[in-house]
Design an enzyme around this catalytic site. Structure first.
Site, mmCIF file in Angstrom:
data_model
loop_
_atom_site.group_PDB
_atom_site.id
_atom_site.type_symbol
_atom_site.label_atom_id
_atom_site.label_comp_id
_atom_site.label_asym_id
_atom_site.label_seq_id
_atom_site.Cartn_x
_atom_site.Cartn_y
_atom_site.Cartn_z
ATOM 1 C CG ASP A 144 3.522 -17.620 -17.772
ATOM 2 O OD1 ASP A 144 2.841 -18.458 -18.395
ATOM 3 O OD2 ASP A 144 3.428 -17.458 -16.536
ATOM 4 N N GLY A 145 1.893 -16.810 -20.450
ATOM 5 C CA GLY A 145 0.580 -16.172 -20.636
ATOM 6 C C GLY A 145 -0.070 -16.432 -21.981
ATOM 7 N N GLY B 61 -1.718 -19.047 -22.985
ATOM 8 C CA GLY B 61 -3.038 -19.668 -22.790
ATOM 9 C C GLY B 61 -4.069 -18.626 -22.377
ATOM 10 C CG HIS C 229 1.027 -22.307 -27.238
ATOM 11 N ND1 HIS C 229 1.567 -21.750 -26.105
ATOM 12 C CD2 HIS C 229 0.264 -23.352 -26.807
ATOM 13 C CE1 HIS C 229 1.146 -22.431 -25.041
ATOM 14 N NE2 HIS C 229 0.350 -23.403 -25.435
ATOM 15 C CG LEU D 256 20.596 -12.756 -30.629
ATOM 16 C CD1 LEU D 256 20.749 -11.886 -29.380
ATOM 17 C CD2 LEU D 256 19.148 -12.690 -31.125
ATOM 18 C CD GLU E 134 19.380 -6.671 -10.590
ATOM 19 O OE1 GLU E 134 18.256 -6.399 -10.128
ATOM 20 O OE2 GLU E 134 20.414 -6.740 -9.889
HETATM 21 C C1 FPP Z 1 3.616 -20.318 -21.409
HETATM 22 O O1 FPP Z 1 2.300 -19.939 -21.642
HETATM 23 C C2 FPP Z 1 4.271 -20.638 -22.648
HETATM 24 C C3 FPP Z 1 4.681 -21.892 -23.006
HETATM 25 C C4 FPP Z 1 4.480 -23.086 -22.179
HETATM 26 C C5 FPP Z 1 5.340 -22.128 -24.270
HETATM 27 C C6 FPP Z 1 6.048 -20.962 -24.883
HETATM 28 C C7 FPP Z 1 6.096 -21.226 -26.321
HETATM 29 C C8 FPP Z 1 6.030 -20.325 -27.310
HETATM 30 C C9 FPP Z 1 6.048 -18.862 -27.151
HETATM 31 C C10 FPP Z 1 5.934 -20.779 -28.706
HETATM 32 C C11 FPP Z 1 6.837 -21.898 -29.058
HETATM 33 C C12 FPP Z 1 8.265 -21.515 -29.078
HETATM 34 C C13 FPP Z 1 9.080 -21.821 -30.106
HETATM 35 C C14 FPP Z 1 10.524 -21.515 -30.039
HETATM 36 C C15 FPP Z 1 8.560 -22.428 -31.298
HETATM 37 P P1 FPP Z 1 1.141 -20.818 -20.955
HETATM 38 O O2 FPP Z 1 0.663 -21.776 -21.971
HETATM 39 O O3 FPP Z 1 1.639 -21.439 -19.692
HETATM 40 O O4 FPP Z 1 0.091 -19.695 -20.664
HETATM 41 P P2 FPP Z 1 -0.944 -19.665 -19.450
HETATM 42 O O5 FPP Z 1 -0.137 -19.646 -18.183
HETATM 43 O O6 FPP Z 1 -1.660 -18.382 -19.682
HETATM 44 O O7 FPP Z 1 -1.809 -20.871 -19.580
#
Ligand code: FPP
Length: 244
Positions: free
Chosen positions: A12-13, A15, A29, A123, A199
């Protein structure tokens, strides 16, 4: 230090990471994919056998069309660019989530990744894509209901292990540790059944800044926890046995 066999991560995070740098969300991303690569490379050396990552939730469709398309594009790019390296490292790829509503090209890429790596013994990388815990549970209920209708199982014979086997994660052990970055402290529909005794470790940094050093720190935190699975602590169990 005993490492957890299965770690699941809510990345998360992205954005907020991008916003704090005045960049478009897609840059967050993209940087998130880099962080994922680093963690996948570090995991086997830390004794981790299963790594599950929340890449796209069933709720993420409600984001702007352009962001959804960016995330789909990044998944395609990740599989196309990294599959050979993952395979070379002996990584086995599994995908969980609802595939039915994905575009055919994405579905076939995911299937290709699973098929190519199915016999690997390193893995296991579990990619949660178009995944939602409630949706997974509902799909499992449908499967079991079909089995009941076909007379393959009686309702009163359905046990916990039958339900677990009907989930997308069939054959994958439950996560020992769930990590969420960005400081948010909730599960957000991730592995609702499987995380019953996991956990939880919440890391304040945004996902693109997460490194193997953060992973090691989370493992240290995990090592200090006592897991009781609804029972007593080992100390309490001994005292209670002696008191009898
Ligand atoms: C959350 O951050 C993240 C996501 C919704 C997507 C996670 C995706 C990736 C790390 C890249 C794609 C993965 C692969 C396997 C290609 P957010 O956008 O909700 O961030 P915010 O809460 O700060 O807005």
């Amino acid at each position: 230090m005993t490492s957890p066999a299965h770690i699941a991560i809510i990345m998360d995070g992205n954005g907020r990471w991008a916003k704090s740098r005045g960049l478009p969300r897609v840059a967050g991303h993209r940087a998130g994919v880099e962080a994922l690569r680093d963690v996948v490379r570090a995991a086997p050396g830390l004794g981790i056998s299963f790594l599950t990552v929340y890449a796209f939730s069933s709720e993420n469709w409600s984001r702007p069309k352009s962001e959804v398309s960016d995330l789909m594009g990044l998944l395609k790019l990740f599989i196309r660019r990294d599959l050979a390296e993952l395979h070379g490292q002996g990584v086995r790829v599994r995908v969980i989530g609802d595939r039915e509503s994905l575009q055919p090209d994405i579905r076939s890429l995911l299937e290709e990744a699973e098929t190519l790596t199915r016999h690997n013994t390193g893995l296991t990388l579990v990619i949660a894509f178009n995944y939602g815990g409630r949706d997974e549970i509902v799909r499992a209920v449908r499967k079991l209901s079909e089995a009941v209708l076909q007379g393959k199982i009686q309702p009163h014979d359905i046990a916990v292990h039958d339900f677990a086997a009907a989930l997308d994660t069939s054959g994958i052990p439950d996560p020992d540790l769930v990590i969420r970055t960005s400081g948010e402290q909730r599960l957000s529909n991730f592995l609702l059944w499987q995380a019953a005794y996991s956990e939880l470790v919440f890391v304040p940094c945004y996902w693109p800044d997460f490194s193997s050093a953060h992973l090691v720190e989370a493992l240290r935190d995990f090592a200090g926890r006592e897991r009781r699975f609804g029972g007593l602590s080992s100390q309490e169990a001994v005292s209670s046995a002696l008191a009898r």
